[in-house]
Design a protein around this motif. Structure first.
Motif: not given
Length: 257
Positions: A59-77
């Motif tokens: 799970x930690x290895x998979x999370x690397x993608x999120x850490x470096x790529x970020x998220x397209x849905x960072x806010x609820x706005x």
């Protein structure tokens, strides 16, 4: 859009270290010595795995993608207008009219909540189901962040172990003075990589995963409140005001304007 703060910060941090080394007359290539790097990175990661489970490590290895790529849905706005639109249609045509809108949703969590509402699930049960999913996500994200925090805690100590090993090797070669300079430099490189890997790689990744989890879970909680309001038949304008009040101040400014 992807948030590349982690990539920029980590590579930029190493860039500054390399630049400072060059300005001091050093050669960055001399820092790229395989034995100390292998010792620090390999041992730190392996003993971190030893402190958890293999699924945690995966799970930690998979999370690397999120850490470096970020998220397209960072806010609820961006979710607020969508929820208000759902509320408006549900109030005019009923919950069953939302079925077509579910197909076009790119947020699986929101789609799941709306589907439960359409199916006539009791509002309290809908809230319980969605909040349980939010809690499960928080636990999983916390474990991934902890993995890198643990690696950051181990790395400096592993670096010191490598330096001690290197100095033992130095003492074994006191009869050959011409080798001592290279051996001492190689020994201290282990400490350098231990401290650098912890503070430039592992700990920033851990902090990043924690922050992403906070933002994503806050968005999910906003969606839970929105779906509960839709099921209660609340006025869309009231729903908009309520959800907007849950957003960070910087996301409320455009709305106020």
């Amino acid at each position: 859009m992807k948030d590349l703060a982690t990539a920029v910060g980590i590579f930029g941090g190493f860039g500054v270290v390399i630049t400072a080394n060059i300005l001091e007359g050093g050669n960055p290539a001399h820092m790229l010595l395989l034995p100390p790097m292998l010792l620090v990175f390999g041992t730190s990661i392996l003993i971190t795995i030893a402190g958890g489970t293999l699924p945690d490590a995966k799970a930690a290895v998979k999370a690397l993608g999120r850490a470096f790529g970020g998220s397209s849905q960072l806010s609820g706005a961006d979710a607020v207008p969508q929820i208000v639109s759902l509320a408006d249609r549900a109030r005019r045509e009923g919950l069953l009219a939302l079925e077509d809108m579910v197909k076009d949703m790119d947020d699986p969590f929101m789609a799941k909540g709306v589907t439960l509402a359409i199916d006539g699930t009791d509002p309290e049960e809908v809230r319980d189901i969605l909040e349980a999913e939010v809690s499960a996500k928080k636990r999983a994200d916390k474990q991934s962040a902890k993995f890198y925090a643990d690696a950051g805690a181990y790395a400096p100590t592993v670096g010191i172990v490598g330096t001690v090993m290197g100095l033992v090797h130095v003492l074994e070669n006191l009869a050959e003075p011409e080798k001592l300079g290279h051996l001492i430099a190689a020994a201290f490189l282990a400490t350098l990589w231990g401290v650098a890997s912890a503070n430039i790689i592992f700990l920033p990744i851990s902090a990043r995963l924690k922050r992403l989890s906070e933002l994503e879970c806050a968005r999910m909680e906003l969606v839970v409140e929105g779906i509960a309001a839709i099921q209660a038949g609340a006025n869309p304008r009231v729903i908009q005001q309520k959800l907007t009040s849950l957003l960070p101040a910087e996301d409320q400014l455009p709305e106020a304007a």
